[in-house]
Scaffold this active site. Structure first.
Site, short mmCIF file in Angstrom:
data_model
loop_
_atom_site.label_atom_id
_atom_site.label_comp_id
_atom_site.label_asym_id
_atom_site.label_seq_id
_atom_site.Cartn_x
_atom_site.Cartn_y
_atom_site.Cartn_z
N GLN A 166 -8.87 54.13 4.71
CA GLN A 166 -8.90 53.02 3.75
C GLN A 166 -9.25 53.57 2.37
O GLN A 166 -10.41 53.92 2.12
CB GLN A 166 -9.95 52.02 4.22
CG GLN A 166 -10.11 50.78 3.38
CD GLN A 166 -11.30 49.94 3.87
OE1 GLN A 166 -12.11 50.41 4.69
NE2 GLN A 166 -11.41 48.73 3.38
N GLY A 167 -8.26 53.64 1.47
CA GLY A 167 -8.49 54.19 0.13
C GLY A 167 -8.70 53.08 -0.89
O GLY A 167 -7.83 52.79 -1.71
N SER B 157 -12.36 52.32 -2.40
CA SER B 157 -13.44 52.64 -3.36
C SER B 157 -13.08 53.80 -4.27
O SER B 157 -12.40 54.75 -3.86
CB SER B 157 -14.72 52.99 -2.61
OG SER B 157 -15.07 51.98 -1.73
N SER C 233 -13.48 57.21 4.65
CA SER C 233 -13.85 57.62 6.01
C SER C 233 -12.63 58.10 6.78
O SER C 233 -11.57 57.44 6.75
CB SER C 233 -14.48 56.46 6.78
OG SER C 233 -15.55 55.92 6.07
N GLU D 147 -12.32 43.67 8.26
CA GLU D 147 -13.36 44.69 8.38
C GLU D 147 -14.69 44.02 8.76
O GLU D 147 -15.36 44.42 9.70
CB GLU D 147 -13.51 45.44 7.05
CG GLU D 147 -14.55 46.55 7.09
CD GLU D 147 -14.52 47.42 5.84
OE1 GLU D 147 -14.06 46.96 4.78
OE2 GLU D 147 -14.96 48.57 5.94
N GLU E 291 -26.19 43.08 -1.20
CA GLU E 291 -26.31 42.19 -2.37
C GLU E 291 -25.00 41.44 -2.59
O GLU E 291 -24.99 40.22 -2.85
CB GLU E 291 -26.65 43.00 -3.63
CG GLU E 291 -28.04 43.63 -3.64
CD GLU E 291 -28.15 44.88 -2.75
OE1 GLU E 291 -27.10 45.39 -2.31
OE2 GLU E 291 -29.27 45.32 -2.50
#
Ligand SMILES: Cc1cc2nc3c(=O)[nH]c(=O)nc-3n(C[C@H](O)[C@H](O)[C@H](O)COP(=O)(O)OP(=O)(O)OC[C@H]3O[C@@H](n4cnc5c(N)ncnc54)[C@H](O)[C@@H]3O)c2cc1C
Length: 383
Positions: free
Chosen positions: A125-126, A128, A160, A243, A363
């Site tokens: 998963q690209g 961030s 990851s 997710e 948060e």
């Protein structure tokens, strides 16, 4: 919500339980590091796939069993109960596949879904970037159309499993002039090209689970756009909701097991009679049960609305905080061993630190729960 299993659900559970008992995975390798562990989990997924157990919730036409949501929950419970690993291609099975089922073309479903299930092609998963994590929509990786291809340049981080992946779910900016959520497009990028460099990032646990991706004029055919040019934000939300909902269910079962192990460790040391520990364990038990029931409620929501809802954020938030408390309590109970490199509890304690960051920070999840579950007003910046 009725949690009593029907005869069909009981039969499903018994069939899976019997299959796992007759076909357990090979013992987890102790040598060979992360690569050996990955091969071991990949081999396990291949065997699940051959027996039709890699993703029972997927429709039969894509290699699943068309299992109901309850059966799917039973699947995760049984995998957890037997303490066998989740499929190696977790991101492909739980995030990528379901995203393609919603947004992909028939050709994309035909091409990509089956190798996800068989673990022939691993997905990462690209999303961030160094300056775009919580605020994903500010990402800077850009894709420019050239003929029938897109040329992509930028940097991703915390990816990851990129070192094992064939395909990357990549979100890139395709329109610099549009509002930031609107100028994004979701691509499937082939990782096997020189223009994509994968560099491992070592974590506090010592393993390098995630990576930096340096992308220098990588090429992506136009046919690998998912959900339309400029629609990347909506497609990415589908991935993120899966997710939080999908992983949430699997993880709450692991949480229960960890709690049972901690209770056993406390019993061995005679600490269950100690009010301080007994109280902390009871509190964790109540938390585990609430998370379990919330995860079941999440499944009912998918049944009702067709897709996971924002409540998945609540499960992820509570799970990550509870797992951190639990592993800290385990360290208090186990003592010095929990602080020794290579010991199981030390790994659990250190790995749990990332739980409140990965898949959305606590948060940010609290903001989602406040605004989209509780309907509270958005926080306005002070004048
Ligand atoms: C183990 C692990 C695996 C990961 N795997 C992947 C992966 O495979 N693919 C991928 O794309 N990413 C992955 N990530 C990245 C993860 O999604 C991001 O770390 C996460 O979204 C937070 O982004 P950030 O690190 O840039 O922190 P930032 O967004 O910079 O946040 C910094 C701090 O500010 C707080 N903050 C930010 N915005 C707000 C706000 N609006 N209100 C209140 N507080 C706020 C955050 O809570 C945090 O405490 C992984 C992370 C971890 C830890």
């Amino acid at each position: 919500m009725d949690l009593t299993f029907s005869p069909k659900e009981t039969a499903f559970r018994d069939e899976l339980r019997a299959w796992i008992a007759e076909n357990p995975p090979e013992p987890e390798p102790v040598d060979g590091g992360e690569d050996a562990k990955h091969r071991w989990r990949r081999d396990w997924q291949r065997r699940l796939y051959e027996a039709g157990w890699a993703a029972p919730a997927w429709p039969t036409e894509y290699g699943g069993r068309g299992a109901t949501l309850t059966e799917s929950a039973i699947y995760f419970e049984e995998i957890g109960r037997a303490r066998v690993p989740l499929p190696a291609n977790t991101l492909g099975v739980l995030l990528g596949g379901p995203t393609l089922m919603v947004w992909g073309t028939d050709e994309q479903k035909e091409r990509y879904l089956s190798p996800i299930l068989s673990a022939e092609e691993i997905w990462c998963q690209g999303f961030s970037e160094p300056e775009a994590g919580s605020d994903l929509a500010s990402l800077k990786t850009r894709a420019v159309k050239q003929g029938e291809e897109w040329i992509v340049t930028g940097q991703k981080v915390w990816t990851s499993g990129a070192q094992y992946s064939k395909w990357c779910m990549l979100v890139a900016r395709t329109d610099a002039d549009a509002a930031k959520h609107k100028g994004l497009t979701y691509f499937l990028m082939d990782m096997e090209q020189d223009a994509v460099q994968v560099r491992p990032l070592r974590q506090i646990t010592g393993e390098a689970e995630f990576n930096e991706l340096f992308i220098e004029e990588a090429r992506i055919p136009d046919a690998n756009v998912v959900g339309g040019v400029g629609n990347g934000w909506n497609v990415a939300l589908t991935t993120l909701m899966n997710e939080r909902a999908g992983l949430g269910f699997a993880l709450q079962i692991r949480l229960r097991q960890t709690l049972d192990d901690v209770i056993a460790a406390a019993a061995e040391r005679g600490l269950l009679e100690n009010a301080l520990y007994a109280d902390a364990l009871a509190d964790l038990h109540v938390r585990c049960e609430s998370i379990r029931l919330l995860a079941w409620k999440g499944l009912s929501d998918v049944e009702r609305y067709g897709q996971p809802g924002p409540e998945g954020s609540l499960v992820k938030w509570l799970w990550s905080e509870t797992n951190q408390r639990l592993t800290q309590l385990a360290a208090d109970i186990v003592g010095a061993d929990a602080l020794t490199t290579g010991e199981e509890w030390s790994y659990e304690l250190l790995r749990a630190r990332g739980n409140t960051i990965e898949g959305g920070t606590t948060e940010v999840l609290k903001n989602i729960v406040a605004e989209r579950v509780l309907g509270l007003p958005r926080l306005k910046a002070a004048a």
